[in-house]
Design a protein around this motif. Structure first.
Motif, mmCIF file in Angstrom:
data_model
loop_
_atom_site.group_PDB
_atom_site.id
_atom_site.type_symbol
_atom_site.label_atom_id
_atom_site.label_comp_id
_atom_site.label_asym_id
_atom_site.label_seq_id
_atom_site.Cartn_x
_atom_site.Cartn_y
_atom_site.Cartn_z
ATOM 1 N N GLY A 17 0.803 -1.218 0.000
ATOM 2 C CA GLY A 17 0.000 0.000 0.000
ATOM 3 C C GLY A 17 0.832 1.262 0.000
ATOM 4 N N LEU A 18 2.056 1.211 -0.551
ATOM 5 C CA LEU A 18 2.942 2.374 -0.593
ATOM 6 C C LEU A 18 3.232 2.725 -2.054
ATOM 7 C CD1 LEU A 18 5.501 1.298 2.168
ATOM 8 C CD2 LEU A 18 3.584 2.889 2.428
ATOM 9 N N PRO A 19 2.371 3.487 -2.717
ATOM 10 C CA PRO A 19 2.607 3.833 -4.128
ATOM 11 C C PRO A 19 3.895 4.618 -4.269
ATOM 12 C CG PRO A 19 0.879 5.213 -3.185
ATOM 13 C CD PRO A 19 1.180 4.160 -2.170
ATOM 14 N N THR A 20 4.733 4.212 -5.187
ATOM 15 C CA THR A 20 6.085 4.770 -5.248
ATOM 16 C C THR A 20 6.441 5.254 -6.651
ATOM 17 O OG1 THR A 20 8.429 4.220 -4.986
ATOM 18 C CG2 THR A 20 6.971 2.418 -5.595
ATOM 19 N N LEU A 21 7.166 6.359 -6.675
ATOM 20 C CA LEU A 21 7.777 6.877 -7.904
ATOM 21 C C LEU A 21 9.295 6.903 -7.768
ATOM 22 C CD1 LEU A 21 5.446 9.841 -8.945
ATOM 23 C CD2 LEU A 21 5.994 7.842 -10.324
ATOM 24 N N GLY A 22 9.831 6.132 -6.807
ATOM 25 C CA GLY A 22 11.261 6.196 -6.547
ATOM 26 C C GLY A 22 11.985 4.879 -6.621
ATOM 27 N N GLN A 23 11.367 3.827 -7.178
ATOM 28 C CA GLN A 23 12.053 2.546 -7.242
ATOM 29 C C GLN A 23 13.215 2.553 -8.232
ATOM 30 O OE1 GLN A 23 11.502 1.064 -4.374
ATOM 31 N NE2 GLN A 23 11.624 -0.901 -5.425
ATOM 32 N N THR A 24 13.321 3.589 -9.037
ATOM 33 C CA THR A 24 14.499 3.682 -9.902
ATOM 34 C C THR A 24 15.764 3.953 -9.093
ATOM 35 O OG1 THR A 24 13.825 5.977 -10.284
ATOM 36 C CG2 THR A 24 13.357 4.387 -12.027
ATOM 37 N N ALA A 25 15.622 4.364 -7.828
ATOM 38 C CA ALA A 25 16.809 4.596 -7.007
ATOM 39 C C ALA A 25 17.542 3.282 -6.707
ATOM 40 C CB ALA A 25 16.430 5.333 -5.728
ATOM 41 N N PRO A 26 16.900 2.268 -6.093
ATOM 42 C CA PRO A 26 17.612 0.988 -5.936
ATOM 43 C C PRO A 26 17.910 0.314 -7.267
ATOM 44 C CG PRO A 26 15.323 0.769 -5.246
ATOM 45 C CD PRO A 26 15.574 2.233 -5.443
ATOM 46 N N PHE A 27 17.066 0.545 -8.259
ATOM 47 C CA PHE A 27 17.327 0.044 -9.612
ATOM 48 C C PHE A 27 18.651 0.604 -10.129
ATOM 49 C CE2 PHE A 27 16.491 0.311 -14.286
ATOM 50 C CZ PHE A 27 16.220 -1.028 -14.532
ATOM 51 N N ALA A 28 18.878 1.902 -9.915
ATOM 52 C CA ALA A 28 20.132 2.532 -10.330
ATOM 53 C C ALA A 28 21.308 1.999 -9.522
ATOM 54 C CB ALA A 28 20.031 4.050 -10.170
ATOM 55 N N MET A 52 5.483 11.654 -3.186
ATOM 56 C CA MET A 52 6.386 12.790 -3.193
ATOM 57 C C MET A 52 7.732 12.451 -2.558
ATOM 58 S SD MET A 52 4.913 15.338 -4.732
ATOM 59 C CE MET A 52 4.360 14.066 -5.860
ATOM 60 N N ILE A 53 7.714 11.690 -1.447
ATOM 61 C CA ILE A 53 8.980 11.318 -0.801
ATOM 62 C C ILE A 53 9.809 10.443 -1.735
ATOM 63 C CG2 ILE A 53 10.001 9.977 1.078
ATOM 64 C CD1 ILE A 53 7.786 10.929 2.884
ATOM 65 N N THR A 54 9.172 9.445 -2.321
ATOM 66 C CA THR A 54 9.920 8.560 -3.213
ATOM 67 C C THR A 54 10.377 9.297 -4.472
ATOM 68 O OG1 THR A 54 7.802 7.772 -4.139
ATOM 69 C CG2 THR A 54 8.807 6.463 -2.382
ATOM 70 N N LEU A 55 9.577 10.256 -4.937
ATOM 71 C CA LEU A 55 10.019 11.081 -6.067
ATOM 72 C C LEU A 55 11.270 11.861 -5.693
ATOM 73 C CD1 LEU A 55 9.643 12.415 -8.843
ATOM 74 C CD2 LEU A 55 8.079 14.039 -7.755
ATOM 75 N N ALA A 56 11.282 12.436 -4.480
ATOM 76 C CA ALA A 56 12.455 13.182 -4.032
ATOM 77 C C ALA A 56 13.673 12.266 -3.923
ATOM 78 C CB ALA A 56 12.171 13.843 -2.683
ATOM 79 N N ILE A 57 13.484 11.046 -3.410
ATOM 80 C CA ILE A 57 14.598 10.100 -3.305
ATOM 81 C C ILE A 57 15.129 9.750 -4.698
ATOM 82 C CG2 ILE A 57 15.204 7.735 -2.649
ATOM 83 C CD1 ILE A 57 13.265 8.036 -0.291
ATOM 84 N N GLY A 58 14.208 9.528 -5.627
ATOM 85 C CA GLY A 58 14.634 9.230 -6.991
ATOM 86 C C GLY A 58 15.398 10.375 -7.626
ATOM 87 N N GLU A 59 14.929 11.613 -7.418
ATOM 88 C CA GLU A 59 15.618 12.766 -8.002
ATOM 89 C C GLU A 59 16.966 13.006 -7.327
ATOM 90 O OE1 GLU A 59 14.686 14.615 -10.707
ATOM 91 O OE2 GLU A 59 13.285 12.952 -10.877
ATOM 92 N N LEU A 60 17.060 12.766 -6.012
ATOM 93 C CA LEU A 60 18.346 12.878 -5.338
ATOM 94 C C LEU A 60 19.334 11.860 -5.894
ATOM 95 C CD1 LEU A 60 17.408 13.473 -1.586
ATOM 96 C CD2 LEU A 60 18.845 14.923 -3.003
ATOM 97 N N THR A 61 18.837 10.652 -6.124
ATOM 98 C CA THR A 61 19.698 9.631 -6.714
ATOM 99 C C THR A 61 20.154 10.047 -8.104
ATOM 100 O OG1 THR A 61 18.486 7.937 -5.475
ATOM 101 C CG2 THR A 61 19.860 7.190 -7.294
ATOM 102 N N GLY A 62 19.252 10.650 -8.886
ATOM 103 C CA GLY A 62 19.627 11.153 -10.200
ATOM 104 C C GLY A 62 20.692 12.240 -10.124
#
Length: 723
Positions: free
Chosen positions: A438-449, A498-508
């Motif tokens: 139940g945690l919709p995420t836009l940041g899984q590209t961070a561990p993917f990266a 939003m949190i996972t988006l921020a994590i993904g952008e920080l990773t980028g």
């Protein structure tokens, strides 16, 4: 004074840039805070104004005025159209809106390129503004000073409209109490349309006036959108003045910060965004999207659900022997999952364990798995373990198709199929978090990266054995997920996005800055290829790489399915459906979610490793925001709790992006945008919903949309699933 003198021009630039972001972010905040629309196409509205203004600019005041009027009107019309597009999604939550508006952004970006070209357009301003003025001994562009004045006046006017006029009162009422607004004779739907049109007009006007500062060109809309999201998060949704000061701060970081602390500036914005979101989630209760902490379900709807559950459990009276084919269905045997999970838990009180068992295809009484996929031949059901065959048949068919692909496809298509398997594992990791936790995420590209760059660097260091690369990449991604997990698992709903988006952008940002490890914007290429096993040869042929990717994907998906259908998976499902009761029963919900986040991160790391092996190169675009959105779309296409559906969704995305678009060069974003829009409208429950399979029930839809699922009793805190 010397420091002020040295950095005066960047500081003033920061004010101008911040005011530009404020005008854009004010519209985004208005759309989200008042109309309730998470608009990821807001940057495209800015681009509409910027392109229109640049096209009409001719260096005269008349050209500037005409461009301002045309750009504002075009974006205003687009905003009103956005209101009509999002109206059918009003009850489906912010995630559906985000996917729809992102698809519209892809379509709009492609159309703008077709109309105005792919090159950045020059912008001509009136001669009186195309000069410099003296500012405390420094020459400074006159246009930027003029823009500062115009933006301040626009901010003051907008604040006056919202706080001092009847129109502003209607807008505030539409956000706080639409029923009361309707009682006064005003249509909340009309106010909703007006708000989105006004938000579009603000973005369009900012695009025209800001074109000399952030000119129209490739990447403009994405850059403006991301910065505006940071401003909205930092400033909140309730105060324009808070948004104003947040925008100024962001502008200063983007300009003055680069000159003062150039090494830290790329990280400051999204780090601040993540910190603010985490702190807010610490001081608020989890939202209704993850348990019954929010408003309870409507009593009438609950009664209707109870009656529907009783009717479903009542056997149909048909001639013949009970239990035989063509006779009355046993309770629960004829259902295909449309009421499984939280719906059944809320209707008959079978509990979170029963809900998890339904999703896993297991009868809540410990009997044989429920019969799904009734279109299969009846003789399969009469075989020993026939219901298990029904469960496994789709997997076996898919596996046979995947094994046969190298025999029927050319080398390029086989390479695309391997890339689809890598993206599919990323999508499966998103399924674990979105559909089960139940945690919709836009940041899984961070561990993917993390997994991808770990494999590339291991290969450069001579570690080319595939299993070693996979294990170490998964371990690195799991450690990363464990570090950022506590910041994610406490939040719910849109805040998680939003949190996972921020994590993904920080990773980028790290990927672009840490050139010694990632190669920066140039990426990594030329590293040795992977060997399938110790002592084996380097894999160079596309068919070899594909077979390796298929073997890894089969093992990873099999392990994932076993875990999700185990007691641990059922407890995770119960956590999503009835968090408050799980906590009251003594279950360590936070620990469950953290473990799920770590495991999903490890799986994403395996996907990243696989992508590097198949592609033999790695670029920042391979782990960027678009890939995160594609992975989430793949989950929605397949059904939020359907692992196989996520793989199919990933295959469809890769085929659309790289194969179908090959016959229409330059229109890949347009095709993907159409896929986004069609999926949101036509497949609200994914492909699994078409057959009533896993991921098609109300609980799984609630996981995507963020709506409140019916509550379910929590299991006893024994760590086991009761029969």
């Amino acid at each position: 004074m010397d420091l002020l003198d040295a950095h005066l021009v960047p500081a003033v630039d920061g004010v101008a840039f911040g005011l530009l972001l404020f005008v854009v972010a004010a519209g985004l905040s208005l759309a989200f805070g008042t109309a309730g629309v998470l608009n990821l196409s807001h940057g495209t509205l800015y681009a509409i104004g910027a392109y229109t203004g640049a096209e009409l600019s001719d260096g005269t005041w008349a050209g500037l005025a005409l461009g301002l009027a045309a750009g504002t009107a075009a974006a205003c019309v687009a905003g009103a159209g956005l209101s009509a597009a999002t109206a059918p999604l009003a009850r489906r939550g912010h995630l559906a809106q985000a996917l729809l508006t992102f698809g519209l952004a892809l379509i709009g970006g492609d159309l703008l390129i077709q109309l105005f070209g792919a090159d950045e357009l020059p912008v001509r301003v009136p001669e009186a503004l195309d000069s410099s003025v003296m500012l405390l001994g420094h020459r400074y562009p006159a246009y930027r000073l003029c823009f500062i004045v115009m933006a301040v006046l626009l901010a003051a006017f907008g604040t006056w409209v919202l706080t001092r006029t009847r129109m502003g009162a209607a807008v505030r009422a539409a956000a706080d109490d639409p029923q009361m607004l309707a009682a006064t004779g005003l249509d909340p739907r009309a106010v909703h349309t007006g708000v989105l049109a006004a938000a579009g007009a603000l973005a369009g006007a900012a695009g025209v006036l800001g074109a000399p500062i952030i000119g129209p060109g490739p990447g403009t809309s994405e850059n403006v959108l991301m910065l505006s999201l940071v401003v909205v998060v930092l400033g909140g949704l309730r105060s324009l003045w808070a948004t104003f000061f947040a925008a100024i701060a962001v502008g200063e970081v983007q300009t003055l910060g680069v000159s003062l602390v150039p090494d830290l500036a790329p990280y400051l914005l999204f780090a601040a965004m993540a910190a603010v979101l985490v702190l807010r989630s610490r001081f608020t209760e989890p939202s209704a999207g993850h348990g019954p902490e929010g408003p309870g379900p409507d009593p009438v709807a609950r009664l209707r659900s109870d009656l529907a559950g009783r009717l479903r459990r009542r056997p149909r009276e048909t001639p013949g022997t009970p239990g035989a084919p063509g006779t009355a269905a046993a309770p629960g045997a004829g259902r295909t999952g449309d009421g499984a999970g939280a719906d059944r838990a809320g209707a008959d009180g079978a509990g979170a364990d029963r809900a998890g068992a339904d999703r896993a295809g297991v009868d809540g009484t410990g009997a044989a798995p429920r019969e799904r996929g009734r279109r299969l031949p009846a003789w399969i059901g009469r075989l020993p373990g026939g219901a298990a065959w029904r469960q496994a048949a789709p997997l076996l068919v898919l596996l046979v198709v995947l094994i046969s692909l190298p025999a029927v496809l050319d080398a390029y298509s086989i390479s695309l199929a391997g890339s689809a398997l890598a993206l599919g594992l990323l999508a499966v990791s998103v399924t674990i978090l979105t559909g089960y936790a139940g945690l919709p995420t836009l940041g899984q590209t961070a561990p993917f990266a993390v997994g991808a760059y770990a494999t590339a660097n291991l290969a450069e260091a001579g570690w080319t054995v595939g299993p070693v690369q996979l294990v170490l990449s998964a371990l690195a991604a799991a450690v990363f997920a464990a570090v950022v997990g506590p910041a994610v698992i406490r939040a719910r709903g849109t805040t998680v996005l939003m949190i996972t988006l921020a994590i993904g952008e920080l990773t980028g940002a790290v990927v672009n800055q840490l050139k010694s490890v990632t190669g920066g914007a140039d990426g990594l290429v030329g590293f040795p290829g992977t060997r399938a096993l110790w002592g084996g040869e380097e894999m160079l042929e596309e068919s070899q790489l594909y077979n390796y990717a298929l073997a890894v994907a089969v093992v990873a998906v099999s392990v994932t399915l076993l875990v999700l259908r185990s007691p641990a998976g059922k407890l995770l499902t119960g956590t999503r459906g009835a968090e408050a009761r799980m906590r009251a029963s003594g279950h360590p919900v936070g620990r469950y979610l953290l473990v799920a986040h770590i495991c999903a991160g490890a799986l994403a790391g395996v996907g990243g490793s696989l992508m590097v092996t198949v592609q033999q190169y790695l670029a920042p675009a391979d782990v960027g925001f678009e890939i995160a959105a594609f992975a989430l779309l793949a989950v929605v296409i397949g059904g939020t709790t359907s692992v196989i559906g996520a793989l199919l969704g990933a295959g469809l995305i890769v085929a659309t992006r790289d194969w179908v678009a090959g016959s229409w060069p330059g229109h890949g974003p347009l095709l993907l945008g159409v896929l986004f829009v069609a999926t949101v409208y036509l497949l609200p429950r994914g492909l699994a919903g078409l057959r009533g399979g896993p991921g098609s029930g109300p609980a799984s839809e609630a996981a995507v949309t963020g709506e409140q699922p019916p509550s379910a009793p929590a299991p006893e805190p024994t760590g086991k699933v009761s029969p």
